[in-house]
Design a protein around this motif. Structure first.
Motif, PDB file in Angstrom:
ATOM      1  N   THR A 282     -46.769 112.922   5.625  1.00  0.00           N
ATOM      2  CA  THR A 282     -46.404 112.805   7.034  1.00  0.00           C
ATOM      3  C   THR A 282     -47.009 113.971   7.793  1.00  0.00           C
ATOM      4  O   THR A 282     -46.923 115.115   7.348  1.00  0.00           O
ATOM      5  N   SER A 283     -47.622 113.691   8.941  1.00  0.00           N
ATOM      6  CA  SER A 283     -48.218 114.760   9.747  1.00  0.00           C
ATOM      7  C   SER A 283     -47.296 115.110  10.900  1.00  0.00           C
ATOM      8  O   SER A 283     -46.411 114.327  11.265  1.00  0.00           O
ATOM      9  N   PRO A 284     -47.499 116.290  11.516  1.00  0.00           N
ATOM     10  CA  PRO A 284     -46.682 116.673  12.669  1.00  0.00           C
ATOM     11  C   PRO A 284     -46.790 115.703  13.840  1.00  0.00           C
ATOM     12  O   PRO A 284     -45.898 115.643  14.682  1.00  0.00           O
ATOM     13  N   THR A 285     -47.890 114.937  13.892  1.00  0.00           N
ATOM     14  CA  THR A 285     -48.067 113.988  15.004  1.00  0.00           C
ATOM     15  C   THR A 285     -47.437 112.630  14.731  1.00  0.00           C
ATOM     16  O   THR A 285     -47.502 111.738  15.566  1.00  0.00           O
ATOM     17  N   GLY A 286     -46.856 112.471  13.527  1.00  0.00           N
ATOM     18  CA  GLY A 286     -46.120 111.245  13.240  1.00  0.00           C
ATOM     19  C   GLY A 286     -46.861 110.185  12.461  1.00  0.00           C
ATOM     20  O   GLY A 286     -46.303 109.116  12.193  1.00  0.00           O
TER      21      GLY A 286
ATOM     22  N   LYS B  94     -48.220 108.510   9.058  1.00  0.00           N
ATOM     23  CA  LYS B  94     -47.554 108.550   7.758  1.00  0.00           C
ATOM     24  C   LYS B  94     -48.286 107.708   6.723  1.00  0.00           C
ATOM     25  O   LYS B  94     -49.049 106.805   7.044  1.00  0.00           O
TER      26      LYS B  94
ATOM     27  N   THR C 246     -50.741 105.369  12.279  1.00  0.00           N
ATOM     28  CA  THR C 246     -49.815 105.611  13.382  1.00  0.00           C
ATOM     29  C   THR C 246     -48.792 104.478  13.426  1.00  0.00           C
ATOM     30  O   THR C 246     -49.003 103.392  12.860  1.00  0.00           O
ATOM     31  N   ARG C 247     -47.689 104.719  14.104  1.00  0.00           N
ATOM     32  CA  ARG C 247     -46.656 103.693  14.207  1.00  0.00           C
ATOM     33  C   ARG C 247     -47.196 102.433  14.891  1.00  0.00           C
ATOM     34  O   ARG C 247     -46.976 101.308  14.432  1.00  0.00           O
TER      35      ARG C 247
END
Length: 442
Positions: free
Chosen positions: A306-310, A312, A318-319
Motif C-alpha cells: 500500500t502506498s501513501p497515495t492509496g 494497493k 488505484t481505487r
C-alpha cells in the motif's frame, strides 16, 4: 541454451529474402558470431536478436545483401572459422591485438569498452595486477584478455592464469559459483551479467580503454571499405543508436542490494503468482515476464503493498482503476494481476496498431505510469521537436522536458514529472531481462 557449434541460422530480424536453393556466392554475407547476450541469441519468440546480429543485419540491408550466420561458442572458434575461410566477416565482440593484426583486417571501431577484472563478493580478490598472482585466474583462450595478460607478464613474471576453452559468460558464472576466484571480461559483458549474478564485483580495469570491431580475412579489402563507410554513414549511426537503446539503455546504475533481492524473490515469491502472470499474459497478448517485471516494479510482488497515495496490491491499482476493471479486492492477486494486464492492454490499444513492438508496449507502460493524457502531450511535443511520436527512444528523450516551463506551458495538460515514466520503463526492462534469464536457468 547453447547453440551447437557451426549452426547455420538465417538472420531473422529483417527476414530472409533468399530461397534455400538460390545462389549465395555474391549476395549472401557469411558472418561468424558467438552465442551470447551481447552478440547473438534467440529471444522468447525464437527470433534471432542481439547487438552484433542487429548491426550486421543493418549493414547487409544497406549493402543489399542477405545474411547467413555461423554461430559458435568462443572467440577462439570465431577466429578459427574466419581464418579457415568459412565466413566473410566476424562480428562477435572482438577487439584488436597485435597478434590478430597479422591474421585479419579490421573495421573501424564501433564501441569503446574496458577489460575488467571480476571477482566475487566475500571471496578471494585481486585489487591490482600484483594481486592477480595470489588468486586463481581464468580467461578465454585466444581472447584479447589473454594477450593483455601476456604483455603484463613481462613486468610481473609471477603472473599465472588458466587458458580456458570457454566464453566470458561461462567464466563469470564460474566466479559466481566460487569455482574460480576471478576472470577478465569486457565492461559491457560485465554490466549485463552482473544483473543475473549480483555478487560479481568489478575490482579494477585491466586495460583502461579498448574498442570493439569487426574482423575480416586479410584479402577482404573491399568488404573492409564497405564496413567503414557504413559505420561513418547515417544508416550506421542510426543502427548503432538503435542497438544502444535496445540492449543497453535500460541497464541503469548497478544496485547490488536491489538486484540480489530480485534474484532471491524470483525463487521465493514469484512461484506463488507465476501461473497468474502467465494466464493473464496469454489472454491479453502481453509477455508474461513483462507483467512479472511490472508487478515487481510496482510492489516487489507483495500482494498487500500500500502506498501513501492509496494505491494497493501487487499491481498497485488505484481505487478508481480497480473499480473500472471490476476488481472488488485489490489485495487479492487473483483479481489484481488479470486487472493489471487488462489495463496495460487497454493502454496499448490507445496507440496505433502499426507502431512496431516493443515500442508500442513501452509507450503503453509509460501511459500506465503517467496517464494517457500526458502521453498525448508527450507525442505532441515530440512532433514539435521533429521527433518520432511513435518511437520510444524519441518519447523517452522528450518526457523529461515536460517538467520545464518553456515546454509544458504550451501543452494541453501542462506540467508532468516526465522523468518518472522514463525510469519506470527502464527498470521494468531491466527486471524483465533478469527474470527471463533466471527462469531459463530454472
Amino acid at each position: 541454451m547453447k547453440i551447437p557449434l557451426l549452426l547455420l541460422a538465417c538472420g531473422l530480424l529483417y527476414g530472409c529474402a533468399q530461397d534455400e536453393g538460390a545462389t549465395t556466392e555474391d549476395t549472401t554475407l557469411k558472418v561468424v558470431t558467438r552465442n551470447a547476450p551481447t552478440t547473438y541469441y534467440f529471444n522468447q519468440d525464437q527470433r534471432a536478436v542481439g547487438p552484433e546480429h542487429d548491426l550486421v543485419m543493418a549493414f547487409a540491408k544497406d549493402q543489399g545483401r542477405t545474411v547467413s550466420f555461423v554461430v559458435v561458442d568462443t572467440v577462439a572458434d570465431v577466429l578459427q572459422v574466419l581464418e579457415e575461410g568459412k565466413a566473410d566477416l566476424a562480428a562477435a565482440g572482438l577487439s584488436i591485438t597485435d597478434e590478430r593484426k597479422s591474421r585479419f583486417l579490421f573495421s573501424q571501431h564501433y564501441r569503446s569498452i574496458q577489460q575488467q577484472v571480476v571477482c566475487r563478493r566475500g571471496e578471494k580478490k585481486a585489487r591490482d595486477v600484483a594481486g592477480l598472482t595470489q588468486i586463481t585466474l581464468a580467461v578465454s583462450t585466444e581472447s584479447a584478455y589473454e594477450y593483455t595478460l601476456k604483455t603484463l607478464k613481462k613486468t610481473h613474471p609471477k603472473l599465472q592464469w588458466q587458458s580456458r576453452d570457454a566464453d566470458s559468460e561461462q567464466l563469470l558464472r564460474e566466479v559466481w559459483e566460487k569455482k574460480i576466484d576471478c576472470t577478465v571480461a569486457d565492461s559491457h559483458i560485465v554490466a549485463v551479467n552482473r544483473r543475473y549474478m549480483p555478487e560479481l564485483l568489478v575490482m579494477f580495469d585491466l586495460q583502461t580503454e579498448d574498442t570493439l570491431v569487426w574482423a575480416m580475412p586479410r584479402e577482404a579489402t573491399g568488404l573492409k571499405r564497405a564496413a567503414d563507410r557504413f559505420f561513418n554513414s547515417e544508416a550506421g549511426d542510426r543502427a548503432l543508436q538503435l542497438v544502444e537503446h535496445r540492449y543497453y539503455s535500460y541497464i541503469d546504475n548497478f544496485d547490488f542490494v536491489d538486484t540480489r533481492a530480485l534474484v532471491r524473490r524470483i525463487k521465493t515469491r514469484l512461484p506463488k503468482y507465476r501461473q497468474l502472470f502467465e494466464d493473464a499474459g496469454r489472454k491479453h497478448e502481453i509477455p508474461p515476464t513483462l507483467l512479472m517485471a511490472q508487478a515487481y516494479q510496482e510492489s516487489h510482488w507483495n500482494p498487500k503493498a500500500t502506498s501513501p497515495t492509496g494505491v494497493k496490491g501487487i499491481m498497485m491499482l488505484t481505487r478508481s482503476t480497480a473499480k473500472s476493471l471490476g476488481v472488488k479486492n485489490r489485495l487479492k492477486p487473483e483479481q489484481a494481476i488479470p486487472a493489471g494486464a487488462k489495463y496495460l492492454a487497454k493502454m496499448r490499444s490507445r496507440f496505433r496498431k502499426d507502431i512496431p513492438e516493443p515500442d508500442r508496449t513501452y509507450l503503453a507502460l509509460a501511459a500506465y505510469n503517467l496517464g494517457r493524457a500526458h502521453m498525448h502531450d508527450a507525442q505532441t511535443l515530440a512532433r514539435r521537436l521533429d521527433k518520432n511520436p511513435y518511437r520510444w527512444a524519441d518519447i523517452e528523450a522528450v518526457l523529461p522536458l515536460m517538467a520545464e516551463k518553456k515546454y509544458y506551458k504550451n501543452l494541453k495538460y501542462g506540467y508532468a514529472r516526465g522523468i518518472e515514466p522514463v525510469l519506470y520503463v527502464q527498470r521494468i526492462r531491466n527486471y524483465q531481462n533478469i527474470i527471463e534469464q533466471k527462469l531459463a536457468e530454472q
